[in-house]
Scaffold this active site. Structure first.
Site, mmCIF file in Angstrom:
data_model
loop_
_atom_site.group_PDB
_atom_site.id
_atom_site.type_symbol
_atom_site.label_atom_id
_atom_site.label_comp_id
_atom_site.label_asym_id
_atom_site.label_seq_id
_atom_site.Cartn_x
_atom_site.Cartn_y
_atom_site.Cartn_z
ATOM 1 C CG ASP A 45 -1.899 1.093 1.283
ATOM 2 O OD1 ASP A 45 -2.752 1.145 0.394
ATOM 3 O OD2 ASP A 45 -1.820 1.916 2.211
ATOM 4 C CD GLU A 83 -2.088 2.378 -3.422
ATOM 5 O OE1 GLU A 83 -3.246 2.665 -3.753
ATOM 6 O OE2 GLU A 83 -1.721 2.316 -2.235
#
Length: 581
Positions: free
Chosen positions: A210, A272
């Protein structure tokens, strides 16, 4: 070394993303859970995917749907127990499905014991594990002024004042998501062991990382340039995305991962990264650099959004979309890098509503066209739950029904700064209707059964259902219909495997007629093959020209059963793949 000469399982895999809260409720409490995921693994296997990516299931106060983690080593009780998770992993492996989990380590929850310790006193040994700063000063009412002018992604200041010690802590996301200070080596090592090591020791096959470009902040945390003088807080991303030590941190974490797995086991990492330039992307994903296997680029899913304010739509053309999508993979040409292909995830609306046509007449065929586009591109394919059914966006929701903290936070900030009846608020609601994160978070429709499409037995789901389950857009109906979007996706993934040399590993991507506002056309090659792909992004019959009139064209896949490959006219929302000789 070129991409074609370095095959890997994670390059050829198709990954199916699962949002635990919304997949399957096994105990009738209105929330999906890990036992629910396990119960539906045969469905996932039927689709033909190779891995599942399970969004955060860790213990959390759920301020941001589990992306605010209070304990990396414990399952949130509403999702089940650690044993439920271990069983899910085991059952997936029995079916030949690998398991990727979310790694959320830019920040944690304010309920995490590490932050509680850090917050307790300025002298606490973990104080430096987070960013604490004194007020810049005080306003005329005596209120403390944040240390800098950075704006949170969710609206308002990126700093939150803490009365106990009289200092602010940094949170670039939600109020209860304090950012870790990665400059602190002791903090990094604790993060690695608790979040990475624990789950590798329990047999996961990799991580989706993330906001993996945000760990390194610029020294001094300077004020951001004022790009919107009408608001007090400004976009500060240049000071914490792709920062000065980010590649050092990823190399360190990659080496830690290698130390935690048996020799010969190759784990998968997808970062990400979001935004940056080609040089940034190549460093992140180069095999030689040893950081990430691949990354997600946001450029194509952000087309039509105002760069200064996500919830403000701006016009975009098909050319804009083509160029943005190609940024996902063009940077890997003639390198040892790799990347991803996706149109949906838990932060995005439904792709058929965003890029296709969700009208009753064209929803099914345009969903199939988008599937054809995805499997035709070079990179690892990611599918989000419900995408394989052609799920559209929901319709007509009030702000009181919105659960996403990004949406509600932006609404509150606009209401405070501009007013409920402002033009800014009108634009916000127009954007929310199209791109709300909630569109992808509604419960999975397993059947047409009332009241919740087989997601729960009879409990009210945590978020309102997408009403489209009543229109045949549910798993039970599609599994009975061999012409459904589900079975088209299954066939498309089989075709991708059968032609992996050109579909997965093809290179030398070239746009054809880039400026065309209805057609998306390209060619790409292998060492001994050439492919031509053509897609009609309109509801009209549309003529096209082939790039080489001297070649012969053999159509090997498309989304219309009655398509004539020799025809040079595409039906509405038609896509075709040709091999050239």
């Amino acid at each position: 070394m070129t991409i074609i000469h370095n095959p890997k399982w994670w390059k050829e895999a198709t990954v199916y993303q699962i949002y635990p809260a919304s997949f399957k409720d096994s105990n009738n409490d209105g929330w999906g859970d890990l036992a629910g995921i396990t119960s539906k693994l045969d469905y996932v296997k039927e689709l033909g995917v190779d891995a599942i990516w399970v969004c955060p299931f860790y213990d959390s106060p759920q301020e941001d749907m589990g992306y605010d983690i209070a304990n990396y080593e414990k399952v949130w009780p509403r999702y089940g127990t650690n044993e439920d998770c271990f069983q899910m992993i085991e059952e997936a492996h029995k079916r030949g499905i690998k398991v990727i989990v979310d790694l959320v380590i830019n920040h944690c929850s304010e309920e995490h014991e590490w932050f509680k310790e850090s917050r307790s006193s300025k002298a606490n040994p973990k104080r430096d594990w987070f960013f604490w700063r004194p007020p810049k000063g005080y306003d005329e009412k005596g209120n403390p002024i944040p240390p800098n002018n950075w704006r949170s992604f969710f609206g308002g200041s990126a700093w939150r004042y803490d009365e106990k010690t009289g200092e602010f802590f940094l949170h670039v996301f939600a109020l209860g998501q304090p950012d870790f200070n990665w400059e602190n080596e002791e903090c990094r090592k604790a993060i690695y062991d608790s979040s990475v090591g624990y789950w590798l020791r329990h047999n996961v096959d990799g991580f989706r990382i993330d906001v993996g470009s945000m760990y390194s902040k610029v020294e001094g945390l300077p004020d951001a340039p004022i790009t919107d003088p009408t608001v007090p807080y400004q976009k500060g991303t240049e000071f914490f995305i792709n920062g000065p030590r980010i590649h050092e941190y990823h190399k360190e974490m990659h080496n830690y991962m290698l130390s935690q797995v048996p020799e010969g086991k190759e784990i998968m990492t997808v970062g990400e990264v979001g935004i940056g330039n080609e040089d940034d992307f190549r460093v992140y994903t180069s095999a030689k650099e040893g950081e990430l296997n691949m990354m997600f680029n946001f450029k194509h899913t952000s087309v039509g959004e105002n760069p200064k304010c996500k919830y403000e739509l701006i016009p975009f053309t098909l050319k804009d979309f083509k160029l943005a999508l190609a940024e996902s993979f063009l940077f890997i040409e003639n390198t040892d890098c790799w990347s991803t292909i996706y149109l949906e995830n838990h932060d995005q609306p439904r792709s058929v509503s965003r890029f296709g046509s969700d009208s009753p007449k064209w929803r099914e065929i345009s969903s199939k066209m988008l599937a054809t586009l995805i499997i035709s591109l070079t990179g690892t394919v990611f599918i989000y739950q419900g995408q394989e059914l052609g799920m559209p966006n929901f319709k007509n929701r009030k702000i009181e029904q919105i659960k996403c903290v990004e949406g509600t936070g932006t609404y509150a900030a606009i209401k405070r700064d501009y007013g409920e009846d402002s033009e800014k608020m009108k634009k916000f609601f127009e954007a929310l209707a199209l791109i709300s994160r909630d569109h992808g978070r509604t419960p999975f429709p397993w059947s047409a059964d009332e009241p919740s499409a087989g997601f729960s037995k009879d409990a009210k789901p945590w978020i309102d259902m997408n009403e489209s389950f009543r229109d045949g857009i549910n798993a039970e109906a599609e599994l009975k219909d061999k012409n459904s979007v589900f079975f088209f996706w299954k066939k498309a993934l089989q075709v991708r495997k059968e032609h992996k040399d050109i579909l997965v590993y093809g290179h030398n991507f070239q746009f054809i007629d880039l400026d065309n506002d209805k057609l998306f056309m390209f060619t790409k090659d292998t060492d001994n093959k050439k492919m031509f792909a053509v897609f009609n992004f309109s509801s009209d019959n549309t003529d096209f020209s082939v790039p080489d009139n001297e070649a012969s064209y053999t159509m090997f896949f498309g989304n219309y059963a009655n398509s004539n490959g020799d025809s040079r006219t595409l039906q509405p929302w038609e896509g075709r793949l040709y091999l050239l000789k």
